[in-house]
Design an enzyme around this catalytic site. Structure first.
Site, short mmCIF file in Angstrom:
data_model
loop_
_atom_site.label_atom_id
_atom_site.label_comp_id
_atom_site.label_asym_id
_atom_site.label_seq_id
_atom_site.Cartn_x
_atom_site.Cartn_y
_atom_site.Cartn_z
CB SER A 16 -0.90 0.00 1.24
OG SER A 16 -1.78 -1.09 1.20
CE LYS A 76 2.14 2.09 4.63
NZ LYS A 76 1.43 1.22 3.64
CE LYS A 117 -5.22 -0.96 2.21
NZ LYS A 117 -3.98 -1.76 2.26
#
Length: 294
Positions: free
Chosen positions: A95, A238, A170
């Site tokens: 990701s 993140k 995502k």
């Protein structure tokens, strides 16, 4: 068919095992030797570098923490592109930022290597049982070519558009998950402070409009005080950082995402960054002095 798999952490380990169980010959690499040893015990082969894996396999899967790690593994010294032959396919299931995916796609294309971004959702439990949701960006013909491999690891694999579209999807997923966990934590703190058993609240509302996969997965963990990581707070930081940066680049304002990001940053500063992201509840527990427990 030989499949290379680089990145053998919480998610990569079971994903590689599922490929092995499906009959693929799997060649693995990770900078952490212990991670490689666990897969060798399961029956994989090991490469000495990302380059070495690429020299041996036509299809390479990467499952790494963030954009810089993927760039190093693919474009860096002893990286995949140094060993890949023309026609090699890279499936990056990490990701990362959509713009980073597009940069990697361009570098691969210049060397005659095909690449798709194929991040996943579902955490460790769904990685183990092979029911991840996979969202894919890149060339449609490459997606079609590797679809069967993706479906070994996932319950669904959806083509979302050109390079970077998988990671954009995502990011949308991660925004929804983070905000959902925060909403669940806030609501269950309300019921706890008002003296109502959180388990009874859960049983009463899970079948209604407020019910969700997130609530079903995370409320049992919260009420048991079990924050063993399936997906770590630091990794969600993140992802939300990538979402906020992408939002700035495209002109999408994400005020709720920014608020939850601040909660996660508090938890990271308090030493909870390696906890599961259900630990967002610990932020509410900290500011109220009350635990949400059955």
């Amino acid at each position: 068919m030989k499949v290379g798999f680089i990145g053998l952490g919480i998610m990569g380990n079971p994903m590689a095992k599922n490929l092995l169980s499906a009959g693929y010959e799997v060649v693995v690499y990770d900078v952490i030797k212990e991670n490689v040893d666990k897969l060798l015990e399961a029956g994989t082969k090991a490469g000495v570098s990302s380059k070495a894996v690429a020299e041996e396999c036509k299809i390479i899967i990467t499952m790494l923490p963030n954009s810089p790690h993927v760039k190093t593994v693919i474009m860096g010294e002893e990286g995949v592109l140094e060993g890949a032959k023309e026609g090699t396919i890279i499936i990056d299931m990490s990701s990362i930022a959509p713009l980073a995916s597009q940069e990697l796609y361009k570098a691969c294309t210049e060397k005659g290597v095909k690449m798709i971004d194929a991040p996943v959702s579902g955490g460790e439990p769904k990685a183990i049982d092979g029911t991840l949701s996979i969202m894919v960006g890149g060339d449609k013909e490459v997606f079609d070519e590797v679809y069967d491999i993706l479906m070994v690891m996932g319950a669904s694999a959806v083509y979302c558009g050109e390079s970077g579209a998988g990671n954009t999807t995502k990011l949308a997923n991660q925004v929804i998950v983070a905000l959902n966990i925060a909403a669940v934590s806030e609501a269950f703190m309300l019921s706890t402070k008002a003296g109502v058993d959180p388990i009874k609240v859960f049983d009463a509302i899970k079948g209604g409009l407020a019910g969700s996969t997130v609530m079903n997965a995370k409320v049992p963990m919260i009420t048991e005080g079990n924050f063993k990581p399936g997906f770590k707070i630091d990794l969600h930081i993140k992802d939300l950082n990538n979402a906020l940066e992408t939002g700035h680049e495209v002109g999408a304002h994400l005020p709720l995402t920014a608020s939850v990001m601040e909660m996660l940053q508090v938890l990271h500063a308090d030493g909870y960054g390696q906890n599961d992201h259900s630990g967002i509840a610990q932020y509410y527990e900290k500011i109220t002095g009350t635990t949400i427990r059955k």
